[in-house]
Write an enzyme that holds these catalytic residues in place. Structure first.
Site, PDB file in Angstrom:
ATOM      1  N   CYS A 294       0.835  -1.214   0.000  1.00 40.29           N
ATOM      2  CA  CYS A 294       0.000   0.000   0.000  1.00 40.29           C
ATOM      3  C   CYS A 294       0.870   1.265   0.000  1.00 40.29           C
ATOM      4  O   CYS A 294       1.502   1.556  -1.007  1.00 40.29           O
ATOM      5  CB  CYS A 294      -0.995  -0.049   1.141  1.00 40.29           C
ATOM      6  SG  CYS A 294      -2.413   1.013   0.852  1.00 40.29           S
TER       7      CYS A 294
ATOM      8  N   HIS B 178      -3.112  -5.274   1.747  1.00 39.78           N
ATOM      9  CA  HIS B 178      -2.441  -5.460   3.045  1.00 39.78           C
ATOM     10  C   HIS B 178      -2.471  -6.923   3.497  1.00 39.78           C
ATOM     11  O   HIS B 178      -3.295  -7.268   4.345  1.00 39.78           O
ATOM     12  CB  HIS B 178      -3.157  -4.641   4.121  1.00 39.78           C
ATOM     13  CG  HIS B 178      -3.019  -3.168   3.979  1.00 39.78           C
ATOM     14  ND1 HIS B 178      -2.003  -2.454   4.562  1.00 39.78           N
ATOM     15  CD2 HIS B 178      -3.777  -2.266   3.322  1.00 39.78           C
ATOM     16  CE1 HIS B 178      -2.138  -1.172   4.282  1.00 39.78           C
ATOM     17  NE2 HIS B 178      -3.210  -1.028   3.529  1.00 39.78           N
TER      18      HIS B 178
ATOM     19  N   GLU C 205      -0.650  -8.266   5.524  1.00 36.77           N
ATOM     20  CA  GLU C 205      -0.236  -8.339   6.935  1.00 36.77           C
ATOM     21  C   GLU C 205      -1.415  -8.301   7.898  1.00 36.77           C
ATOM     22  O   GLU C 205      -1.231  -8.525   9.097  1.00 36.77           O
ATOM     23  CB  GLU C 205       0.771  -7.221   7.254  1.00 36.77           C
ATOM     24  CG  GLU C 205       0.214  -5.797   7.317  1.00 36.77           C
ATOM     25  CD  GLU C 205       0.027  -5.127   5.958  1.00 36.77           C
ATOM     26  OE1 GLU C 205       0.131  -5.804   4.915  1.00 36.77           O
ATOM     27  OE2 GLU C 205      -0.247  -3.909   5.955  1.00 36.77           O
TER      28      GLU C 205
HETATM   29  N1  GLN Z   1      -3.501   6.381   1.010  1.00 33.88           N
HETATM   30  C1  GLN Z   1      -2.253   6.105   1.647  1.00 33.88           C
HETATM   31  C2  GLN Z   1      -1.106   6.886   1.007  1.00 33.88           C
HETATM   32  O1  GLN Z   1      -1.285   7.582   0.093  1.00 33.88           O
HETATM   33  C3  GLN Z   1      -1.947   4.622   1.623  1.00 33.88           C
HETATM   34  C4  GLN Z   1      -2.946   3.879   2.453  1.00 33.88           C
HETATM   35  C5  GLN Z   1      -2.419   2.645   3.107  1.00 33.88           C
HETATM   36  O2  GLN Z   1      -1.210   2.387   3.180  1.00 33.88           O
HETATM   37  N2  GLN Z   1      -3.331   1.883   3.662  1.00 33.88           N
HETATM   38  O3  GLN Z   1      -0.008   6.787   1.431  1.00 33.88           O
END
Ligand code: GLN
Length: 203
Positions: free
Chosen positions: A80, A183, A185
């Site tokens: 992410c 994710h 994790e």
């Molecule tokens: N929207 C977040 C960002 O731009 C990422 C979101 C996340 O890691 N769950 O960094």
């Protein structure tokens, strides 16, 4: 020898990644200092907020040493916000946000939009769910990016199977660098972490 894998611990869901890596039988520890960075065979960059992580990399004097280790081939996995940090090109970020330029992809931050800001789906993951008898992978997306463009050496490992974002690329690998929009994790399914551990061991 046991592989030693660090989790960048400036911000985000560090503990969950440490637990998933430990469950894979590696020596896992948080990385906040340069000396800790020198000591690892692979690095996980967690989910969180990429613009905050970018700022903290500067505050902790980790940006340049991390870019250098990645250039030397340090295996890395970003989930992410971690995917955003590793990417070469970011859409919809802050002008002053820095990233690590270790993965030849263009990512769009918060790409799934307000309607589907957070959602879960089952998907296929090349190299994992194609093993005989393997279950599909539960993927949890939280204000996630997607990958809009991949360079010629980037392998697409997973896409969204259906719904409004069907076909969007959400897992990629280029040599020693792995990234997922979702994710793993947080699900208790450690197969992506195991996949990364195997990448580190064979690096
Ligand atoms: N929207 C977040 C960002 O731009 C990422 C979101 C996340 O890691 N769950 O960094």
């Amino acid at each position: 020898m046991t592989a030693h894998i660090g989790v960048l611990a400036l911000q985000g869901d560090v503990r969950e990644h440490l637990a998933a890596l430990s469950a894979c039988g590696v020596d896992a520890s948080p990385v906040r200092r340069r000396a800790e960075l020198d000591d690892i065979d692979g690095l996980v960059i967690p989910g969180g907020e990429s613009t905050a992580m970018s700022r903290l990399l500067g505050v902790f004097d980790l940006y340049d040493p991390l870019v250098e280790r990645l250039r030397e081939g340090l295996p890395a996995y970003g989930s992410c916000a971690g995917m955003i940090m590793l990417a070469s090109r970011i859409l919809d970020t802050r002008a002053d946000a820095r990233h690590l330029d270790a993965l030849d992809i263009t990512v769009r931050r918060n790409a799934f939009g307000r309607q589907v800001e957070s959602f879960e789906t089952d998907l296929s993951f090349t190299g994992i769910t194609d093993a005989p008898g393997a279950d599909p992978m539960r993927a949890v997306f939280i204000r996630a990016p997607w990958v809009e463009e991949v360079g010629g050496d980037v392998e697409v490992l997973a896409t969204v199977p259906d719904g409004p974002a069907a076909g969007r690329v959400v897992a990629v690998r280029e040599r020693n660098v792995l990234a997922t929009s979702f994710h793993p994790e947080v699900t208790g399914d450690v197969r992506v972490h195991q996949f990364f551990v195997d990448m580190v061991r064979s690096a």
